[in-house]
Design an enzyme around this catalytic site. Structure first.
Site, short mmCIF file in Angstrom:
data_model
loop_
_atom_site.label_atom_id
_atom_site.label_comp_id
_atom_site.label_asym_id
_atom_site.label_seq_id
_atom_site.Cartn_x
_atom_site.Cartn_y
_atom_site.Cartn_z
N CYS A 116 0.90 -1.06 -0.09
CA CYS A 116 0.02 0.18 -0.01
C CYS A 116 1.15 1.37 0.07
O CYS A 116 0.34 2.49 -0.38
CB CYS A 116 -1.06 0.04 1.24
SG CYS A 116 -1.95 -1.42 1.32
N HIS A 240 -2.87 6.86 3.44
CA HIS A 240 -3.62 5.52 2.72
C HIS A 240 -4.78 5.33 3.62
O HIS A 240 -5.14 5.34 4.70
CB HIS A 240 -2.50 4.39 3.40
CG HIS A 240 -2.88 2.92 2.95
ND1 HIS A 240 -3.63 2.51 1.92
CD2 HIS A 240 -2.78 1.84 3.57
CE1 HIS A 240 -3.93 1.46 1.94
NE2 HIS A 240 -3.43 1.11 2.98
N ASN A 270 -10.13 -0.43 0.74
CA ASN A 270 -8.53 -0.13 0.75
C ASN A 270 -8.15 -0.68 -0.80
O ASN A 270 -8.31 -1.98 -0.99
CB ASN A 270 -8.25 -0.86 1.74
CG ASN A 270 -6.59 -1.17 1.87
OD1 ASN A 270 -5.92 -0.75 0.90
ND2 ASN A 270 -6.14 -1.64 2.75
O1 UT7 Z 1 -3.38 -1.81 4.23
C1 UT7 Z 1 -3.17 -2.43 5.31
C2 UT7 Z 1 -4.25 -3.34 5.39
N1 UT7 Z 1 -4.77 -3.81 6.49
C3 UT7 Z 1 -5.43 -3.08 7.67
O2 UT7 Z 1 -5.29 -1.68 7.42
C4 UT7 Z 1 -5.93 -3.89 8.65
C5 UT7 Z 1 -5.80 -2.99 10.04
N2 UT7 Z 1 -6.86 -3.58 10.94
C6 UT7 Z 1 -8.02 -3.19 11.12
O3 UT7 Z 1 -8.67 -2.62 10.18
C7 UT7 Z 1 -8.86 -3.62 12.15
O4 UT7 Z 1 -8.08 -4.55 13.01
C8 UT7 Z 1 -9.95 -4.78 11.70
C9 UT7 Z 1 -11.06 -4.02 10.72
C10 UT7 Z 1 -9.59 -5.90 10.46
C11 UT7 Z 1 -10.69 -5.35 12.60
O5 UT7 Z 1 -11.06 -4.37 13.64
P1 UT7 Z 1 -10.99 -4.67 15.14
O6 UT7 Z 1 -11.72 -3.40 15.66
O7 UT7 Z 1 -9.49 -4.80 15.19
O8 UT7 Z 1 -11.79 -5.71 15.45
P2 UT7 Z 1 -11.66 -7.08 16.30
O9 UT7 Z 1 -10.77 -8.19 15.39
O10 UT7 Z 1 -10.81 -6.87 17.65
O11 UT7 Z 1 -13.01 -7.66 16.57
C12 UT7 Z 1 -13.66 -6.88 17.57
C13 UT7 Z 1 -15.02 -7.98 17.53
C14 UT7 Z 1 -14.62 -9.31 17.84
O12 UT7 Z 1 -16.01 -9.71 18.51
P3 UT7 Z 1 -15.76 -10.09 20.16
O13 UT7 Z 1 -14.77 -10.82 20.33
O14 UT7 Z 1 -15.39 -8.77 20.76
O15 UT7 Z 1 -17.08 -10.60 20.45
C15 UT7 Z 1 -14.81 -9.98 16.41
O16 UT7 Z 1 -15.20 -11.25 16.65
O17 UT7 Z 1 -15.78 -7.65 16.51
C16 UT7 Z 1 -15.89 -9.02 15.73
N3 UT7 Z 1 -15.56 -8.88 14.36
C17 UT7 Z 1 -16.80 -8.86 13.50
N4 UT7 Z 1 -17.89 -8.44 13.44
C18 UT7 Z 1 -18.87 -8.16 12.52
C19 UT7 Z 1 -14.46 -9.01 13.74
N5 UT7 Z 1 -14.69 -8.93 12.33
C20 UT7 Z 1 -15.88 -8.57 12.16
C21 UT7 Z 1 -16.87 -8.30 11.16
N6 UT7 Z 1 -18.07 -7.88 11.49
N7 UT7 Z 1 -16.31 -8.06 9.83
#
Ligand code: UT7
Length: 327
Positions: A116, A240, A270
């Site tokens: 990216c 980005h 993205n």
């Molecule tokens: O160019 C670089 C590319 N990559 C990035 O930029 C990735 C950077 N990271 C992120 O953008 C974030 O970490 C994500 C968007 C991927 C995930 O967001 P998060 O706030 O880190 O979520 P999490 O993994 O901590 O999950 C929080 C909660 C969890 O549930 P519990 O355990 O709190 O009950 C997950 O199971 O949200 C749940 N969850 C979802 N719910 C609905 C995780 N993914 C999803 C989803 N839809 N897609």
């Protein structure tokens, strides 16, 4: 990275253009196929929809053609084509070679893969070529991430998409637009975001998020220091477009307000190498940049790479002089 030596031949951007596939996938569409919700995606990423489809060559030709038309340069005068992409259509040859042919150019053409951060890497390289004698360089950032995204994985399917945007750089008399730049990579972090050849993207989202904020702030600070400017002098930040929370956290730490940010993330998702030029082109199309403004480009990506650049728009010098574009 060292500061730019004095008296190198500079460049300015004289044209830009973008291309997005027609097909749109909304968050509500994703609700039908994976366990997620529109509200969760908007809240955690800022994304509402994304464009998917097309090939890296096809999108690059579209954005490249629009850019060349806008700048009005002769096709025969383009000295090099640099295509930033993580998703070339083939392993060999570089997609840039096919794009060069389809655009009717006769010049060197190659791909740059810095994930990216790729567009900023390519832009810095293009300035280097101009310092070494080139007069006109086409820089394109394109990715077709939909092809390497697992659409059953809610961790990644909500984020990634396709798109392309480009700029033409033209040599000017004296110092041009680039005032400071920084490129970085940390291969030890490759395990947090990668795709094997022929495979799909694997990502530890939390770890990428944590590192992204740190390296964006670090890189932007280095570029601003090299440029000899402070954050309050920046008129527009083009980050980005990965996640609105990453952008917010980085800008907070840099002391930059969100009103100064170029954002297309909500409608594009993205798009990796295309993300910064798409946001830049959108800001330019909307008249958000005027001659003399300081523009900060800053990105991060797999690798884990980081890249930033400070541009003085139009290359206008401190006393307001307008550098002449070389024929
Ligand atoms: O160019 C670089 C590319 N990559 C990035 O930029 C990735 C950077 N990271 C992120 O953008 C974030 O970490 C994500 C968007 C991927 C995930 O967001 P998060 O706030 O880190 O979520 P999490 O993994 O901590 O999950 C929080 C909660 C969890 O549930 P519990 O355990 O709190 O009950 C997950 O199971 O949200 C749940 N969850 C979802 N719910 C609905 C995780 N993914 C999803 C989803 N839809 N897609």
């Amino acid at each position: 990275m060292p500061a730019i030596p004095p008296n190198v031949r500079g460049a300015v951007i004289t044209g830009w253009g973008s291309a997005l596939p027609l097909k749109v996938i909304t968050n509500h569409d994703l609700e039908q196929t994976i366990d997620t919700s529109h509200d969760w995606i908007v809240d955690r990423t800022g994304i509402h929809q994304r464009h998917v489809g097309g090939s890296t060559v096809g999108l690059s030709v579209e954005s490249g053609r629009a850019t060349l038309e806008m700048s009005g340069v002769e096709l025969s005068s383009i000295d090099a084509l640099v295509l930033a992409t993580t998703t070339p259509d083939r392993v060999v040859p570089a997609s840039a070679a096919t794009v060069q042919h389809q655009l009717g150019l006769s010049c060197g053409a190659y791909d740059v893969n810095a994930a990216c951060s790729g567009f900023v890497y390519a832009l810095v390289q293009a300035h280097g070529m101009i310092a070494m004698g080139a007069k006109k360089v086409l820089v394109i950032g394109t990715d077709t991430l939909a092809r390497i995204t697992d659409w059953t994985d809610r961790n990644t399917a909500i984020l990634f998409a396709d798109g392309s945007a480009a700029v033409v750089l033209e040599a000017v008399e004296g110092h041009g637009q680039l005032l400071g730049w920084d490129l970085d990579a940390d291969g030890a972090a490759e395990k947090f975001l990668y795709s094997e050849v022929g495979g799909l993207i694997q990502m530890d989202g939390k770890e990428v998020f944590r590192r992204a904020v740190r390296i964006m702030v670090d890189s932007a600070t280095k570029s601003m220091n090299h440029a000899g400017i402070t954050a309050d002098e920046v008129a527009l930040v083009v980050p980005h477009q990965a996640n609105i929370r990453i952008i917010q956290a980085s800008l907070d730490r840099l002391g930059l307000p969100m009103e100064k940010t170029a954002l297309v993330l909500h409608r594009t998702g993205n798009t990796s190498s295309a993300s910064i030029p798409l946001a830049l082109a959108d800001a330019l199309d909307n008249g958000r940049v005027k001659k003399g403004d300081l523009v900060l480009l800053v990105g991060f990506g797999a690798g884990m790479t980081a890249a930033s650049a400070v541009l003085r728009w139009g290359g206008t010098t401190a006393d307001g002089a307008d550098p002449a574009v070389l024929p």
